[in-house]
Motif scaffolding. Structure first.
Motif, PDB file in Angstrom:
ATOM      1  N   LEU A 278     -12.634 -19.980  34.109  1.00 19.98           N
ATOM      2  CA  LEU A 278     -11.148 -20.552  34.130  1.00 19.98           C
ATOM      3  C   LEU A 278     -11.075 -21.117  35.197  1.00 19.98           C
ATOM      4  O   LEU A 278      -9.937 -22.465  35.344  1.00 19.98           O
ATOM      5  N   ALA A 279     -12.033 -21.312  36.548  1.00 20.75           N
ATOM      6  CA  ALA A 279     -12.025 -22.800  37.377  1.00 20.75           C
ATOM      7  C   ALA A 279     -12.588 -23.656  37.483  1.00 20.75           C
ATOM      8  O   ALA A 279     -11.843 -25.367  37.140  1.00 20.75           O
ATOM      9  N   LEU A 280     -13.381 -23.570  35.917  1.00 24.47           N
ATOM     10  CA  LEU A 280     -14.032 -25.356  35.833  1.00 24.47           C
ATOM     11  C   LEU A 280     -13.076 -25.767  34.753  1.00 24.47           C
ATOM     12  O   LEU A 280     -12.786 -26.620  34.868  1.00 24.47           O
ATOM     13  N   ARG A 281     -11.989 -24.997  33.803  1.00 25.21           N
ATOM     14  CA  ARG A 281     -10.652 -25.000  32.841  1.00 25.21           C
ATOM     15  C   ARG A 281      -9.767 -25.964  34.218  1.00 25.21           C
ATOM     16  O   ARG A 281      -9.210 -27.307  33.757  1.00 25.21           O
ATOM     17  N   ASP A 282      -9.657 -25.174  35.068  1.00 24.73           N
ATOM     18  CA  ASP A 282      -8.429 -25.427  36.009  1.00 24.73           C
ATOM     19  C   ASP A 282      -8.899 -27.616  36.996  1.00 24.73           C
ATOM     20  O   ASP A 282      -7.663 -27.764  36.536  1.00 24.73           O
ATOM     21  N   ARG A 283     -10.200 -26.949  37.307  1.00 24.01           N
ATOM     22  CA  ARG A 283     -10.458 -28.382  38.223  1.00 24.01           C
ATOM     23  C   ARG A 283     -10.383 -29.577  36.900  1.00 24.01           C
ATOM     24  O   ARG A 283     -10.242 -30.784  37.771  1.00 24.01           O
ATOM     25  N   LEU A 284     -11.249 -29.096  35.906  1.00 24.05           N
ATOM     26  CA  LEU A 284     -10.827 -30.475  34.516  1.00 24.05           C
ATOM     27  C   LEU A 284      -9.647 -31.038  33.992  1.00 24.05           C
ATOM     28  O   LEU A 284      -9.542 -32.198  34.692  1.00 24.05           O
ATOM     29  N   ARG A 285      -8.706 -29.868  34.153  1.00 27.57           N
ATOM     30  CA  ARG A 285      -7.363 -30.243  33.760  1.00 27.57           C
ATOM     31  C   ARG A 285      -6.414 -31.494  35.073  1.00 27.57           C
ATOM     32  O   ARG A 285      -6.190 -32.497  34.729  1.00 27.57           O
ATOM     33  N   ARG A 286      -6.995 -31.248  35.865  1.00 26.45           N
ATOM     34  CA  ARG A 286      -6.778 -31.584  36.801  1.00 26.45           C
ATOM     35  C   ARG A 286      -7.591 -33.115  37.833  1.00 26.45           C
ATOM     36  O   ARG A 286      -6.598 -33.973  37.530  1.00 26.45           O
ATOM     37  N   ALA A 287      -8.277 -33.049  36.917  1.00 22.97           N
ATOM     38  CA  ALA A 287      -9.634 -34.227  36.614  1.00 22.97           C
ATOM     39  C   ALA A 287      -8.913 -35.343  35.940  1.00 22.97           C
ATOM     40  O   ALA A 287      -9.095 -36.363  36.014  1.00 22.97           O
ATOM     41  N   ALA A 288      -8.667 -34.767  35.046  1.00 28.18           N
ATOM     42  CA  ALA A 288      -8.255 -35.115  33.943  1.00 28.18           C
ATOM     43  C   ALA A 288      -6.987 -36.885  33.801  1.00 28.18           C
ATOM     44  O   ALA A 288      -6.107 -36.510  34.107  1.00 28.18           O
ATOM     45  N   THR A 289      -7.778 -37.564  33.239  1.00 28.33           N
ATOM     46  CA  THR A 289      -6.481 -38.035  32.870  1.00 28.33           C
ATOM     47  C   THR A 289      -6.323 -38.576  31.541  1.00 28.33           C
ATOM     48  O   THR A 289      -4.996 -38.978  31.460  1.00 28.33           O
ATOM     49  N   LYS A 290      -6.237 -38.008  30.431  1.00 28.24           N
ATOM     50  CA  LYS A 290      -6.182 -37.784  29.492  1.00 28.24           C
ATOM     51  C   LYS A 290      -6.150 -36.342  29.111  1.00 28.24           C
ATOM     52  O   LYS A 290      -7.849 -36.125  29.403  1.00 28.24           O
ATOM     53  N   ILE A 291      -5.903 -35.362  28.657  1.00 29.71           N
ATOM     54  CA  ILE A 291      -5.902 -33.921  27.549  1.00 29.71           C
ATOM     55  C   ILE A 291      -5.870 -34.198  26.703  1.00 29.71           C
ATOM     56  O   ILE A 291      -5.029 -34.616  26.100  1.00 29.71           O
ATOM     57  N   VAL A 292      -6.821 -33.966  25.509  1.00 33.61           N
ATOM     58  CA  VAL A 292      -7.249 -33.575  24.066  1.00 33.61           C
ATOM     59  C   VAL A 292      -7.627 -32.233  23.545  1.00 33.61           C
ATOM     60  O   VAL A 292      -8.959 -31.710  23.903  1.00 33.61           O
ATOM     61  N   SER A 293      -6.386 -32.228  22.564  1.00 32.92           N
ATOM     62  CA  SER A 293      -6.548 -30.758  22.295  1.00 32.92           C
ATOM     63  C   SER A 293      -6.441 -30.603  20.913  1.00 32.92           C
ATOM     64  O   SER A 293      -5.517 -31.847  20.464  1.00 32.92           O
TER      65      SER A 293
END
Ligand code: TXA
Ligand code: MG
Length: 346
Positions: free
Chosen positions: A331-346
């Motif tokens: 959950l913490a990894l996801r939080d940091r990566l979402r905030r660090a991302a320039t683009k989120i692909v799902s």
């Protein structure tokens, strides 16, 4: 000149800790290791010193700082009210990566809490941090020791590269063991709320509290002006594409298409993935950083920021990474990566 003092992480040398403690009491900035990430410390009771933290990081005054204590016994020095649940949480998780939000005492400068009437506090589980707090004898305000919005440091060299001459002293205690920041838990509301997932998991908190609410992914005060304008935080220099696709085979195929597309556009590509995923990209001209074994998300947490720093040092233009689920530190990894991302692909 920034002075770098090497300290033994398990058994820090008294005279080196004492030098850092004196610097803190003089109002200087001292970076030091905690079990999560390196902190940029200043005397929490000294308004000028606290101002210097914001200046060194280029951090907006609207973002409050965490105050570090040597022991839960220090809570009455910073918190105006301490509900019994605070002591139960402290007994279970301190020293450790849990920050509690409590009503603030007036002695704590308004800058620390960005004008709120609460204060975030934690007792860090690192011998160097604890020795420093005890030697200084004062609560230490410390955000992560990086420029605002950038990737948090898990080694002294990361602090030096990012903040360089802006700070007086860096205590170098080697690599941090958890690698992502503490969990921030607000216990001022009727129901405890996780404001930031981190080193103590939601499952661990639920086991003690019965129920725990996780705040929305984007805090209210950070709601972006328009879609696609998410506030960037924890960001490497390179662009970061974060793929959220729970099915591994589909995720790897999608990452491969993204990688080939970026390579085709002449860009230097980094892959930040678990060990088992990396062979899938062996034929491509990419830089890689491993997040360790797929079944050990604690290892992924420990390697996350180090991997971002390492790919930045190799001058990649874009890094590709994928979601690893929300169990435990996921959950913490996801939080940091979402905030660090320039683009989120799902
Ligand atoms: O693991 C950590 O927490 C590291 C190490 C150095 O202790 N520190 C850290 O600090 O991550 P920083 O400043 O990078 O993040 C502090 C977080 C921010 O999300 C901030 O909004 C929140 O804690 N915070 C601090 N005081 C708060 C308060 N009074 N109310 C709500 N949130 C608060
Ligand atoms: Mg930070």
């Amino acid at each position: 000149m920034t002075e770098i003092l090497k300290v033994n992480a398990a058994n820090p040398q008294t005279e080196r800790i004492e030098r850092a403690a004196v610097a803190l009491r003089q109002g200087k900035l001292v970076a030091f290791p905690t079990e999560t990430v390196y902190g940029l410390g200043a005397n929490a009771l000294d308004t000028q010193a606290v101002r210097r933290i914001f200046a060194a990081k280029g951090r907006p005054g609207s973002d409050p700082l965490i105050v570090h204590l040597a022991d839960a016994d220090w809570l009455p020095r910073v918190a105006a009210e301490i509900p019994p649940i605070a002591y139960r949480l402290a007994a279970a998780f301190w020293p450790g990566p849990l920050t509690l939000i409590l009503p603030k005492r007036d002695e704590i400068p308004a800058q620390i809490s960005a004008g709120r009437n609460t204060v975030g506090v934690r007792v860090p589980a690192h011998p160097v941090a604890l020795a420093l707090l005890k030697a200084a004898g004062i609560p230490i305000a410390a955000p992560s020791a990086n420029r605002f919005g950038r990737t948090s440091p898990t080694r002294a060299s990361h602090v030096l590269a990012d903040l360089g001459e802006r700070i007086d002293l860096i205590l170098d205690g080697g690599e941090t063991s958890i690698g992502i920041e503490s969990t921030v838990l607000d216990i001022t509301a009727p129901e405890p709320v996780i404001l930031r997932p981190g080193g103590v998991t939601a499952e661990q908190l639920a086991a003690l509290l019965g129920k725990v609410v996780v705040a929305g992914d984007v805090p209210e005060h950070e709601i972006p002006p328009s879609p696609g304008m998410l506030p960037r935080h924890y960001s490497p220099r390179a662009e970061l594409i974060f793929l959220i696709q729970p099915e591994r085979a589909a995720a790897l195929a999608a990452l491969r298409r993204l990688a080939e597309d970026e390579i085709g556009r002449g860009r230097r590509v980094g892959m930040l993935l678990v060990e088992e995923d990396l062979p899938y990209f062996a034929g491509l001209p990419v830089e890689t950083a491993s997040l360790g074994a797929q079944n050990d998300l604690w290892q992924a947490a420990r390697l996350l920021y180090a991997g971002m720093h390492s790919l930045d040092a190799r001058l990649v233009d874009v890094t590709l990474t994928r979601d690893l689920g929300e169990a435990g530190p996921g959950l913490a990894l996801r939080d940091r990566l979402r905030r660090a991302a320039t683009k989120i692909v799902s």
